[in-house]
Design an enzyme around this catalytic site. Structure first.
Site, PDB file in Angstrom:
ATOM      1  N   ASP A 117       0.809  -1.223   0.000  1.00 56.38           N
ATOM      2  CA  ASP A 117       0.000   0.000   0.000  1.00 56.38           C
ATOM      3  C   ASP A 117       0.835   1.263   0.000  1.00 56.38           C
ATOM      4  O   ASP A 117       2.034   1.223   0.224  1.00 56.38           O
ATOM      5  CB  ASP A 117      -0.821   0.039   1.296  1.00 56.38           C
ATOM      6  N   LYS A 174      -2.868   4.350  -3.968  1.00 59.02           N
ATOM      7  CA  LYS A 174      -3.342   5.396  -4.886  1.00 59.02           C
ATOM      8  C   LYS A 174      -2.167   6.170  -5.452  1.00 59.02           C
ATOM      9  O   LYS A 174      -1.261   6.551  -4.723  1.00 59.02           O
ATOM     10  CB  LYS A 174      -4.224   6.382  -4.121  1.00 59.02           C
ATOM     11  N   MET A 191      -7.578   9.127  10.073  1.00 60.14           N
ATOM     12  CA  MET A 191      -8.202   9.639   8.847  1.00 60.14           C
ATOM     13  C   MET A 191      -9.122  10.835   9.131  1.00 60.14           C
ATOM     14  O   MET A 191     -10.185  10.959   8.514  1.00 60.14           O
ATOM     15  CB  MET A 191      -9.017   8.531   8.154  1.00 60.14           C
TER      16      MET A 191
HETATM   17  N1  SAH Z   1      -3.921   0.235   9.432  1.00 63.89           N
HETATM   18  C1  SAH Z   1      -3.378   1.538   9.718  1.00 63.89           C
HETATM   19  C2  SAH Z   1      -4.413   2.633   9.566  1.00 63.89           C
HETATM   20  C3  SAH Z   1      -4.880   2.839   8.152  1.00 63.89           C
HETATM   21  S1  SAH Z   1      -5.952   4.205   8.003  1.00 63.89           S
HETATM   22  C4  SAH Z   1      -2.787   1.535  11.133  1.00 63.89           C
HETATM   23  O1  SAH Z   1      -3.058   0.611  11.910  1.00 63.89           O
HETATM   24  O2  SAH Z   1      -2.022   2.451  11.440  1.00 63.89           O
HETATM   25  C5  SAH Z   1      -4.834   5.491   7.580  1.00 63.89           C
HETATM   26  C6  SAH Z   1      -4.723   6.473   8.719  1.00 63.89           C
HETATM   27  O3  SAH Z   1      -3.771   6.024   9.675  1.00 63.89           O
HETATM   28  C7  SAH Z   1      -4.201   7.837   8.306  1.00 63.89           C
HETATM   29  O4  SAH Z   1      -5.213   8.650   7.756  1.00 63.89           O
HETATM   30  C8  SAH Z   1      -3.715   8.374   9.639  1.00 63.89           C
HETATM   31  O5  SAH Z   1      -4.783   8.805  10.441  1.00 63.89           O
HETATM   32  C9  SAH Z   1      -3.117   7.127  10.267  1.00 63.89           C
HETATM   33  N2  SAH Z   1      -1.671   7.023  10.006  1.00 63.89           N
HETATM   34  C10 SAH Z   1      -1.043   6.116   9.252  1.00 63.89           C
HETATM   35  N3  SAH Z   1       0.302   6.317   9.268  1.00 63.89           N
HETATM   36  C11 SAH Z   1       0.508   7.387  10.071  1.00 63.89           C
HETATM   37  C12 SAH Z   1       1.660   8.090  10.507  1.00 63.89           C
HETATM   38  N4  SAH Z   1       2.899   7.747  10.134  1.00 63.89           N
HETATM   39  N5  SAH Z   1       1.495   9.152  11.335  1.00 63.89           N
HETATM   40  C13 SAH Z   1       0.270   9.517  11.760  1.00 63.89           C
HETATM   41  N6  SAH Z   1      -0.846   8.890  11.392  1.00 63.89           N
HETATM   42  C14 SAH Z   1      -0.746   7.832  10.559  1.00 63.89           C
END
Ligand code: SAH
Length: 271
Positions: A42, A64, A177
């Site tokens: 991803d 994307k 998100m």
């Molecule tokens: N499965 C992922 C979440 C996917 S949804 C997990 O467990 O982390 C995607 C969201 O995750 C983003 O919109 C943001 O809110 C958060 N996110 C992912 N990577 C991040 C990062 N490095 N720093 C802050 N938020 C993050």
């Protein structure tokens, strides 16, 4: 685990890549990457992780790309099934944890329906890592004995937020998100009775060197974080204020920069 590739041909591993810092993948996850024939990954994973894979492995990007149509969930499922059926060991690499807003559940259902064996290797979710790296304990005996994790993506016009009233009283509320809806989220919480002065921290690109933390309260955070872009995690509640005291990662980065600058100065001086 070393024999993974031979024993588990035709199998899909859903692997959590962690929040960004490549050292935050689990040992089991990194072993699976080392053994994989195919890696389906991803947008939110750190590409540095792909260096763990073998030269012969096939890498398929399904995130994307601006200006290009994104790969649909059905297409992703089709790729996973086809590759597994052809006898490959497939790693489906996802940001954070595969079962936290990662559609991991949907993919497992699809694999099961097609008789493909699979395993889930959890990852450190940004829901936990972002507050940790900002210096916010999401539970603390003095101010929070529970935390709630929600998506801020579907705040308006959706049934998901029927219980928004409850969320206003969560000890610590972690929103993923949610950057684009930050104003609506804050307004909704205030409307349901949360104090406008409640601390809020917005953590952008958590665990990366470029991590940024914006601190404010429900009333002013939208304005203060207007420059923030995804991926970012929002932490709301009294404990968010602790990022002002326990910002260990920011201090570490400063220390590192100072030491390198000093080393540079010494080198220049020596020459
Ligand atoms: N499965 C992922 C979440 C996917 S949804 C997990 O467990 O982390 C995607 C969201 O995750 C983003 O919109 C943001 O809110 C958060 N996110 C992912 N990577 C991040 C990062 N490095 N720093 C802050 N938020 C993050």
């Amino acid at each position: 685990m070393n024999e993974l590739r031979n024993i588990h041909r035709g199998k899909v591993y859903l692997v959590g890549a962690g929040p960004g810092d490549p050292d935050l993948i689990t040992v089991k996850g990194s072993k699976a990457l080392e053994q994989a024939d195919v890696i389906v990954y991803d947008r939110l994973i750190n590409p540095e992780l792909l260096a763990l894979t073998t030269e012969e492995s096939e890498h398929i990007y399904v995130g994307k790309t601006p200006g290009k149509p994104s790969v649909s969930q059905e297409q992703i499922n089709t790729i996973l099934i086809a590759k597994a059926k052809s006898g490959k060991m497939v790693v489906r690499l996802k940001g954070g944890d595969p079962f936290v807003f990662g559609r991991g559940g949907e993919e497992c259902e699809e694999l099961k329906a097609n008789d493909i064996s699979y395993e889930v290797i959890p990852g450190i979710s940004s829901a936990l890592a972002a507050p940790s790296f900002a210096g916010i304990p999401i539970t603390h005996r003095k101010a929070g004995r529970s935390f709630t994790v929600v998506t801020g993506h579907t705040i308006t016009g959706s049934d998901t937020f029927k219980n928004w009233g409850h969320l206003a009283y969560a000890d610590t509320l972690v929103v993923l998100m949610g950057v684009r809806n930050l104003g609506a989220i804050s307004a909704e919480l205030i409307e349901h009775g949360r104090d406008g002065g409640t601390p809020v921290a917005v953590i952008e690109r958590a665990t990366y060197e470029s991590q940024k933390v914006v601190y404010g309260n429900l009333e002013n955070i939208k304005e203060k974080a207007s420059e923030t872009s995804p991926p970012a995690t929002i932490v709301i509640g009294e404990l968010a204020a602790m990022c002002n005291d326990l910002s260990w990662f920011k201090e570490l980065k400063q220390e590192y920069t100072e030491t390198t600058q000093e080393a540079q100065l010494l080198t220049n001086y020596a020459v």
